[in-house]
Design an enzyme around this catalytic site. Structure first.
Site, PDB file in Angstrom:
ATOM      1  N   SER A 416       9.770  -7.853   6.580  1.00 18.49           N
ATOM      2  CA  SER A 416       8.791  -7.606   7.643  1.00 18.49           C
ATOM      3  C   SER A 416       8.331  -8.905   8.298  1.00 18.49           C
ATOM      4  O   SER A 416       8.307  -9.956   7.655  1.00 18.49           O
ATOM      5  CB  SER A 416       7.556  -6.906   7.073  1.00 18.49           C
ATOM      6  N   PRO A 417       7.913  -8.799   9.566  1.00 20.32           N
ATOM      7  CA  PRO A 417       7.237  -9.945  10.173  1.00 20.32           C
ATOM      8  C   PRO A 417       5.899 -10.157   9.480  1.00 20.32           C
ATOM      9  O   PRO A 417       5.077  -9.246   9.427  1.00 20.32           O
ATOM     10  CB  PRO A 417       7.059  -9.524  11.641  1.00 20.32           C
ATOM     11  N   TYR A 579      -3.174  -5.183  19.394  1.00 17.85           N
ATOM     12  CA  TYR A 579      -2.934  -6.360  20.222  1.00 17.85           C
ATOM     13  C   TYR A 579      -2.811  -5.947  21.696  1.00 17.85           C
ATOM     14  O   TYR A 579      -3.016  -4.781  22.037  1.00 17.85           O
ATOM     15  CB  TYR A 579      -1.701  -7.116  19.717  1.00 17.85           C
ATOM     16  N   ARG A 627       7.497  -2.275  18.096  1.00 14.44           N
ATOM     17  CA  ARG A 627       6.589  -1.898  16.996  1.00 14.44           C
ATOM     18  C   ARG A 627       5.393  -1.177  17.583  1.00 14.44           C
ATOM     19  O   ARG A 627       4.784  -1.636  18.548  1.00 14.44           O
ATOM     20  CB  ARG A 627       6.125  -3.127  16.218  1.00 14.44           C
ATOM     21  N   GLY A 720       7.088  -6.190   3.209  1.00 12.67           N
ATOM     22  CA  GLY A 720       6.364  -7.426   3.474  1.00 12.67           C
ATOM     23  C   GLY A 720       5.999  -8.135   2.191  1.00 12.67           C
ATOM     24  O   GLY A 720       6.656  -9.086   1.771  1.00 12.67           O
ATOM     25  N   ARG A 721       4.947  -7.677   1.536  1.00  8.18           N
ATOM     26  CA  ARG A 721       4.457  -8.364   0.330  1.00  8.18           C
ATOM     27  C   ARG A 721       5.514  -8.525  -0.758  1.00  8.18           C
ATOM     28  O   ARG A 721       5.551  -9.580  -1.412  1.00  8.18           O
ATOM     29  CB  ARG A 721       3.216  -7.646  -0.203  1.00  8.18           C
TER      30      ARG A 721
END
Length: 789
Positions: A416-417, A579, A627, A720-721
């Site tokens: 993931s980003p 965003y 996304r 991600g993590r």
């Protein structure tokens, strides 16, 4: 101590029994509005674990219950005339009426006072039982006590959409059966299992359109049974349907913020309901009865509040986990038509894994022959659809190739980003970025995503966010991409985004989302509307005018051109998490009155303008993704239908993949967390608009990745993590499954064979240990044993 229980269901009776058994000097009375021999419904279901709990708490009740149980190990899924059978499940069923009779008998033996045919009005409970130290409200899903004190208990009651009714039949069966049937008006599922010799439960479920289409809304119980008997004539095999208050209902999903008020405590369905599709309603009530009894016996004389707090602390998380699994299962049945085009094998896999608690690896432990069948169907289907042939090598679904335009991926795993907040204040990359991205690429995922990168200085979230607006930025990114391409088969994706109203904030490990403390270093913000992120704290953004839109669009275009020259394989436009571009999409952040606000078509207008401009300069052979936040986790936010409209609009504009996230639009969101908690959104877009999707959100295991791909919940899976603490997640998973089709850098090949040998041995040992540890169904008691017990 005096205790009064309102409600004589399994939970209330079991609490009274266990408590009286340990404290025979206490006065405990149960009040039930129905007669002693009344019961509604047919059978109840228990897992092996629950039966073991009975054994440890009250051996005599366990012996009685065990003597009457009907055991099954198999779950059979029937679709299109094909039965897919999965063993190793270990469940037992029994008559609800008999269960109540056993518990009533045990209560009498221990000296519990039982009072039947006594309906206690909720507004009289406190006065009538003023001498009671504790009042247990176990009065069911429609609890009058809960509703009378709703300001204290703060219940959340959601009536779910599907229609269902409980019936019985004399048809015997040796397994749990799901009979799915396609009709002219939709899909019907019959959940069926035997609960005593010669009697089985039949729960019929369908969506509202199917229910009204068949005219069930105008039929009484008998007429409904007649119609269902005709529809399920083959499955009933000549046996009749039996009725017992078999009215059509909609499931009430109940959650209470508080479980007690003064000396009144909720138990069973009164406090929390779990959908019948995971068979845990009675289990939940009786396990909570155990914890409440423990709390009351150990703490009640000293402090009733301490007793209730023990109950809450012990059971709250466990209850929420069961409810979450039930909610996910319930949601799948509400949309089972979305999976109907699947083969019987894939459909059965979806049914078994629908609640997310069962994964590919769990099924290998339970029934490797079942997995063999669904794997065979997967690789045959994959070969037909893609041309890639893995029918002999079988690398597991996560290690199959995937193509988007001219980009071919080695596997379905994506890093993931993840914001690193490690750029210098001019947006330049540092050594951290080079090591971070290249090391993860050497770990073998199909794609490594760059963190959200900004097309201009005022587009940044923080002063530590990287940029792509200078020649230096472009060269820095190119160095990383060139290294990855030279030393791996991992692809690299650039994610471009503009922070909008969430910009000019502190680094992630400081005060996240809060303005930079040195006011002189903050910069002006832009958004769809002039709404600050934190009211009274964050700066109010400027609602963008045409000139602002044109400038920002041009910034995105130049950044996309730089990304193309840097050699990125895919480009993603960030339209999620509140965003800038996401602020146009969500009705919570877009209050515009012009052509860019209002309907979803209008709210899409500017993000589509930016996407189209970027797609025009991005090489046609390279894919683009978007996304999105598929839910704002807040009432009044983006809807599922709007999410579908967004996906379809971007697809029409040339988008190849929807990266499906959720939330972070507003600070007062209320996410529903849990394992793989956002995958349902990717699944919906994958199965309705039928777009390629990437799933994200609390995905932590290779088994989950395999399950998601196998069940068509998504085409790619982003973690991600897990990649933060294990850059070599993909290589470890390949070794775990002994998958040999993945590329390794020449420098690492010396370790490849060793890790495959070691991980294969470890996996085989773990599977064997899990099989041995899994509880087995108890051997049904013989007639002689039943008589003795």
């Amino acid at each position: 101590m005096r205790i009064t229980v309102i409600g004589g269901g399994p939970g209330g009776l079991y609490f009274a029994l266990l408590t009286k058994k340990r404290r025979p000097d206490w006065q405990i009375d149960v009040y039930e509005q129905n007669r002693a021999d009344d019961t509604f419904g047919f059978g109840v279901v228990f897992s092996d674990e629950t039966l073991h709990e009975f054994l440890s708490r009250d051996r005599r009740s366990f012996q009685h219950i065990r003597a009457e149980m009907e055991y099954w190990d198999d779950v059979a899924v029937h679709k299109d005339g094909v039965e897919m059978r999965c063993s190793g499940n270990g469940f037992a069923g029994m008559s609800r009426k008999l269960l109540l009779s056993i518990l009533q008998h045990r209560c009498r033996q221990e000296g519990v006072g039982l009072h039947f045919s006594e309906a206690i009005p909720a507004d009289e409970v406190a006065t009538r039982f003023a001498s009671s130290d504790i009042i247990v409200a176990a009065d069911g899903v429609n609890s009058r006590i809960r509703e009378h004190y709703r300001d204290a208990f703060q219940p959340e009651v959601a009536i779910k959409s599907n229609r269902f009714c409980w019936m019985g039949s004399t048809r015997p069966m040796d397994e749990f059966n799901y009979f799915f049937k396609e009709t002219a008006h939709g899909i019907i599922c019959a959940h069926t299992y035997q609960y005593e010799a010669g009697l089985s439960t039949w729960i019929f479920e369908m969506d509202d359109a199917c229910w009204t289409g068949h005219g069930f809304d105008g039929l009484d119980e008998q007429a409904s049974a007649d119609k269902l008997s005709a529809l399920y004539a083959e499955e009933l095999a000549g046996h009749p349907l039996l009725l017992n208050r078999s009215n059509w209902r909609q499931f009430p999903r109940i959650y209470c913020q508080r479980w007690w008020h003064r000396n009144i405590v909720l138990l069973g369905d009164a406090k929390a309901s779990a959908h019948y599709s995971i068979g845990s309603g009675t289990k939940l009530a009786m396990e909570c009865a155990i914890a409440l009894s423990d709390g009351v016996v150990e703490n009640g004389e000293a402090s009733i509040e301490a007793a209730f707090k023990y109950y809450d602390d012990t059971r709250r998380t466990a209850c929420e986990i069961i409810q979450h699994n039930a909610d996910v299962s319930l949601a799948w049945f509400e949309h089972m038509n979305r999976s109907w085009d699947m083969s019987p094998e894939q459909f059965a896999m979806v049914v078994m894994c629908r609640a997310k608690s069962i994964t590919y690896d769990n099924l290998i432990v339970r029934d490797p022959a079942f997995v063999e069948k669904v794997d065979t169907a997967f690789y045959e289907r994959y070969f037909r659809e893609s041309g890639y042939d893995y029918r002999k090598t079988r690398p597991t679904p996560m290690f199959t190739k995937f193509r988007l335009r001219g980009m071919e991926l080695e596997n379905r795993v994506v890093m993931s980003p993840m914001a690193q907040y490690s750029a210098d204040e001019d947006g330049n990359l540092t050594d951290w970025h080079f090591v971070h991205y290249t090391s993860h690429a050497l770990g073998g995922p199909g794609i490594v995503f760059a963190e959200m990168t900004c097309p201009s200085a005022d587009a940044r979230i923080t002063l530590g966010c990287p940029g792509l607006w200078t020649d230096a930025h472009e060269a820095q990114w190119k160095r990383i991409v060139d290294f990855v391409h030279a030393n791996s088969r991992t692809k690299v994706a650039m994610q471009l985004g503009h922070a909008g109203r969430k910009g000019s904030t502190q680094l992630g490990w400081e005060k996240m989302d809060m303005p930079i403390e040195d006011e002189a270093r903050n910069w002006p913000l832009f958004s769809a509307s002039s709404i600050p992120y934190f009211s009274g704290v964050s700066a109010a953004p400027k609602a963008m005018d045409r000139a602002d839109m044109d400038r920002v669009k041009a910034d995105f275009v130049q950044a996309a051109e730089r990304a193309a020259r840097a050699g990125f394989d895919m480009l993603e436009l960030h339209c999620a998490h509140g965003y800038l571009l996401a602020s146009f999409l969500s009705p919570l952040t877009n209050r515009r009155a012009d052509e860019y606000g209002g309907s979803i078509a209008n709210r899409l207008r500017y993000p589509l303008e930016v996407f189209a401009a970027v797609r025009e300069v991005w090489p046609s052979e390279r894919p683009m993704s978007v996304r999105i936040s598929a839910s704002d986790w807040k009432d009044g936010g983006i809807s599922e239908d709007e999410t579908f409209a967004i996906a379809e609009a971007f697809a029409a504009a040339g988008c190849d993949l929807i990266d499906v996230s959720a939330g972070q639009t507003v600070p007062d969101q209320k996410p529903v967390y849990g394992r793989m908690f956002q995958v349902k959104f990717a699944e919906a877009i994958r199965n309705v608009p039928r777009m390629a999707t990437m799933a994200v959100g609390a995905i932590t295991e290779a088994a989950q990745v395999n399950t998601i791909i196998h069940t068509r919940r998504a085409d790619l899976v982003a973690l991600g993590r897990p990649h933060m603490w294990s850059p070599y997640f993909s290589r470890e998973a390949a070794a775990w499954y002994d998958t040999r089709n993945q590329h390794w850098p020449r420098q690492y090949t010396a370790g490849r064979d060793q890790v495959h040998r070691e991980m294969k041995k470890r996996r085989e040992q773990e599977i064997e240990l899990r099989r041995k540890a899994r509880p087995r169904p108890h051997t049904p008691a013989s007639p002689t044993q039943k008589a003795a017990e």
